[in-house]
Enzyme design. Structure first.
Site, mmCIF file in Angstrom:
data_model
loop_
_atom_site.group_PDB
_atom_site.id
_atom_site.type_symbol
_atom_site.label_atom_id
_atom_site.label_comp_id
_atom_site.label_asym_id
_atom_site.label_seq_id
_atom_site.Cartn_x
_atom_site.Cartn_y
_atom_site.Cartn_z
ATOM 1 C CE LYS A 269 -6.003 17.658 -0.253
ATOM 2 N NZ LYS A 269 -4.713 18.310 -0.508
ATOM 3 C CE1 TYR B 119 -0.916 -16.453 -5.314
ATOM 4 C CE2 TYR B 119 -1.845 -14.607 -4.067
ATOM 5 C CZ TYR B 119 -1.938 -15.531 -5.097
ATOM 6 O OH TYR B 119 -3.031 -15.539 -5.914
#
Length: 817
Positions: free
Chosen positions: A485, A712
């Site tokens: 999965k 940033y």
């Protein structure tokens, strides 16, 4: 049918040990090997149908039932032996005795394959070389390699590896080297020996009849055992024992630069200078072994240097990459021999894909066979692998095109690229295999899907190792379901599932129906359990033969309503019991009603009953885990006993449970994160190998002054003059923003470099002041030398989140050593 206990006498040219890799049945003899979990004797009838008529079987396998099965086969010869592997080895010993040619035998902990490949290049002008394909150095790999010797070969180069005591005694008479190279000694396979000293002694058995041995005497374990033991059994052996220590009779001094190394060598009282195009310690050592063999063989000094100039890094692995137009590319360039082609085609067969199969192949060099004989054999091999199209490149293969079907030919790589429409390759699995001089990297670069510098490399050999570790833990009587999965925990679901199907796991598990559909569309045939089926996907469950987990009365009744028209079809389900997770599943008070509902719907078959351990990864929850196991046994017994005659598989152990509670393995276990290299209990992490390596590249380097800010919000403030690199990975790729401001570290040429400022969406800045690096250099985010467990701890998460967080925009490269 004829049974024979006589020595094996066969005209077969192919020794087959894996029933999955039949290509030339009329020329094959099959050795049935009984392993821990698989028994080759089970596949004899299947192989007979494919055309094989000679079989080697083990005496212990011959039961009355086995004899009755074989009585149905006509015109077949059965050789009965005590041990099929030993019988194969003995057959090759007889074959080896037919050839009186110089043979180089190579052993050691590391470098065997590199040395072998380099020697085959360095001696190709003087000899017709036969060598081990890839890293075929095991109890099976060695005899299969030596079997390839024929009367046209003039030099053999074979490597031998062992993992436990006694194995080299079997390999020595197969290789029977006249010249030996002992590369080094290290920790690999230490567990199979009482001590490092014993391992060294066992490896030295390869040279008990050799005339010459080349080794580095700086490895004292090797030097001591050679002089004490090997010289005792082989007193006439010539030892070329080189050393980096001044004053040695055979002295090597290495002077490194950024991209090359100068070697000053004292040999026979003379000093020689050589330059090699490598600067790392491993390559220097490997090249030095090669140089001494050339000196020993009398090659002129200028010629030695000219040959060294030709050396390049060896492609040590076969890679599976995403290509253009929904294609996948198997890149096996430069491993150019018949045996290597056979190995690559076998790997191609492992990919359970519905794509067209295309082989792009150059002239094969140094086969030892006559031209027409070689290409007729290649043509037969390719036909046996059901290749849809062959592209032959080179003058020799082109003039032998009569041996190939569905093929086109070009005299050069450039001619192919100029005239063959690349976009013609659609939804194909393409194997690219060519000699170095054909520059097939040009083809790979055209076919590969363009990617930015960040890739996630998945080691298929490590996956296999980890699977086998857990299989050995549970034993041969317990089945195994592997969870694929979440894109196989980030590793690539279809590719991982193909490997698992090849290794014959029993079940696959996915979270959602669409994940199962993708596997079916990629040719996966294994049973697949869907953990969280939704009503809107029930039609796909039926269409794609997927088996749903049933965890509540609501979902069960919805499923029963949907499948009511399919009254003539038996439908498999998996019952989930809640024993303490309290996420999904039937509770104790639901069992009676569940039994009644099952009795009313006999067309529903319970494939398995299972539950999930809450805290098997932590010892503090052992008591609760044992309570869960007891409750699961009681609840599942109640269902089985009430329904009478059913035999569903029962499973509760996950990866951690396999380690902590082996007594609770029941009929099947579910392997998840452990397959991908993380042993969450921490008890046996040393037994697992690293599967995934996330890496990127340096895009730019800047030299900035103290006080400058980075990124940033100006969160990175330099406290000193620094060298700052921007790397091509960000949180959109799976490098979590939590690694910002020095929390995260990455490896640049072996140096841990901290993150500076905030992680950006697509880029990250790191401090590389302490690292020797340049733009374009590789950066390791996590892998063998930077543990994903440690990485996860720095941001207070778990390895699952790091793995599954690697974005699908990061291209996967699957490789096999």
């Amino acid at each position: 049918m004829k049974f024979s206990s006589e020595p094996i006498i066969t005209e077969a040219s192919v020794l087959l040990t894996d029933s999955r890799f039949v290509s030339q049945p009329e020329h094959s003899i099959f050795f049935a090997i009984k392993g821990e979990r698989h028994d080759g004797h089970q596949f004899i009838e299947e192989l007979y149908q494919k055309g094989i008529r000679e079989f080697v079987v083990e005496k212990k396998a011959i039961s009355d039932d086995f004899k009755n099965r074989l009585k149905k086969l006509s015109n077949v010869k059965i050789f009965v032996v005590e041990n099929s592997i030993r019988a194969l080895q003995n057959l090759v010993v007889e074959h080896r005795q037919k050839f009186d040619i110089p043979v180089v035998g190579i052993t050691g902990s590391n470098g065997k394959t590199i040395v072998k490949e380099w020697l085959s290049i360095l001696f190709s002008k003087d000899y017709n070389v036969v060598k081990s394909p890839g890293s075929y150095n095991s109890q099976l790999g060695v005899p299969l390699s030596v079997w390839e010797i024929n009367e046209n070969h003039t030099l053999g180069i074979f490597e031998a590896g062992i993992s436990k005591s006694g194995e080299m005694e079997n390999l020595e008479p197969i290789i029977r080297p006249s010249i030996g190279i002992f590369t080094n000694i290290g920790s690999a396979h230490d567990a199979g020996f009482r001590s490092r000293k014993q391992k060294t002694t066992e490896k030295l058995r390869l040279f008990r009849r050799s005339k010459t041995l080349i080794y580095c005497k700086d490895y004292e374990d090797i030097d001591d055992e050679i002089r004490i033991l090997l010289k005792a059994v082989n007193p006439k052996i010539e030892l070329i024992a080189w050393s980096r220590k001044a004053g040695s009779n055979i002295f090597v001094n290495a002077t490194k630069s950024a991209t090359y190394c100068t070697l000053q060598i004292l040999w026979n009282s003379k000093i020689y200078d050589f330059k090699i195009p490598f600067a790392d310690d491993a390559s220097i050592e490997n090249a030095t072994h090669c140089i001494f063999l050339m000196l020993h063989q009398g090659i002129e000094i200028n010629e030695i240097q000219a040959r060294l100039d030709l050396l390049k890094p060896v492609a040590m692995r076969l890679e599976l990459k995403q290509g253009i137009n929904d294609c996948y590319l198997i890149d096996d360039t430069y491993n150019n021999d018949y045996a290597g082609l056979s190995m690559a085609l076998n790997f191609m067969s492992q990919q359970h894909t519905k794509r067209r199969k295309v082989l792009i192949i150059s002239d094969l060099l140094q086969s030892g066979l006559e031209e027409s004989e070689l290409y007729e054999s290649i043509g037969d091999l390719v036909k046996g692998k059901e290749i849809d199209q062959v592209v032959g490149i080179g003058e020799v293969i082109s003039r032998n095109q009569k041996f190939f079907d569905k093929a086109v030919f070009y005299d050069s790589t450039d001619t192919f690229l100029e005239n063959h429409p690349i976009n013609q390759f659609q939804s194909s699995l393409i194997l690219v295999k060519g000699a170095r001089k054909f520059e097939f990297e040009k083809i790979v670069n055209r076919l590969i899907q363009k990617v930015h510098g960040t890739v996630f490399e998945v080691n298929l050999d490590a996956l296999t190792n980890n699977l086998n570790f857990y299989r050995n833990k549970i034993g041969s009587s317990t089945k195994i379901m592997v969870m694929v999965k979440a894109y196989a925990y980030g590793s690539g679901s279809a590719e991982v599932a193909s490997l698992l199907e090849y290794h014959r796991v029993d079940y696959l598990g996915v979270a959602y129906t669409d994940e199962g559909v993708v596997l079916r569309q990629n040719g996966i045939k294994l049973p697949i359990m869907v953990l969280n089926p939704q009503p809107e996907t029930f039609a796909k469950l039926i269409e794609y033969n997927l088996e749903p987990e049933i965890y509540s009365f609501k979902i069960f009744k919805q499923y029963l309503d949907f499948v009511s028209p399919f009254t003539n079809k038996t439908l498999k389900i998996h019952l989930k019991l809640d024993t303490g997770m309290h996420r999904l599943g039937f509770e104790e008070q639901n069992i009676e009603a569940l039994i009644e509902l099952l009795k009313q719907n006999p067309q529903i078959k319970i494939a398995s009953i299972f539950s999930h351990l809450v805290g098997a990864d932590e010892s503090e929850h052992n008591g609760f885990s044992k309570t869960q196991i007891e409750k699961f046994e009681q609840m599942s017994n109640q269902i089985v006993n009430s329904l009478g005659g059913i035999k569903p598989l029962r499973h509760i152990c996950n990866s951690a449970g396999i380690i902590r509670f082996p007594e609770a393995k029941f009929d099947m276990v579910r392997l998840g994160i452990g397959l991908y290299g993380v042993e969450v209990t921490g008890i046996e992490q040393h037994e697992l190998q690293t599967v995934g390596t996330l890496k990127t590249v340096i895009s730019q380097i800047k030299h900035l002054k103290k006080g400058e800010t980075i990124g940033y919000s100006r969160k990175g403030i330099l406290e000193k003059d620094s060298k700052i690199a921007t790397i091509a990975i960000g949180y959109a790729d799976g490098f979590d923003r939590g690694f910002s401001k020095g929390v995260g570290k990455v490896l640049v040429n072996g140096i841990a470099c901290p993150v500076v400022g905030n992680v950006c969406m697509d880029m990250t800045m790191i401090d590389v002041t302490e690292a020797i690096c340049e733009e374009g250099d590789e950066v390791i985010i996590f892998g063998k030398d930077l543990s994903i467990r440690d990485l996860a701890k720095t941001i207070d998460t778990i390895p699952y989140e790091i793995l599954t967080g690697v974005s699908e925009r990061v291209k996967r490269i699957f490789y096999k050593e």
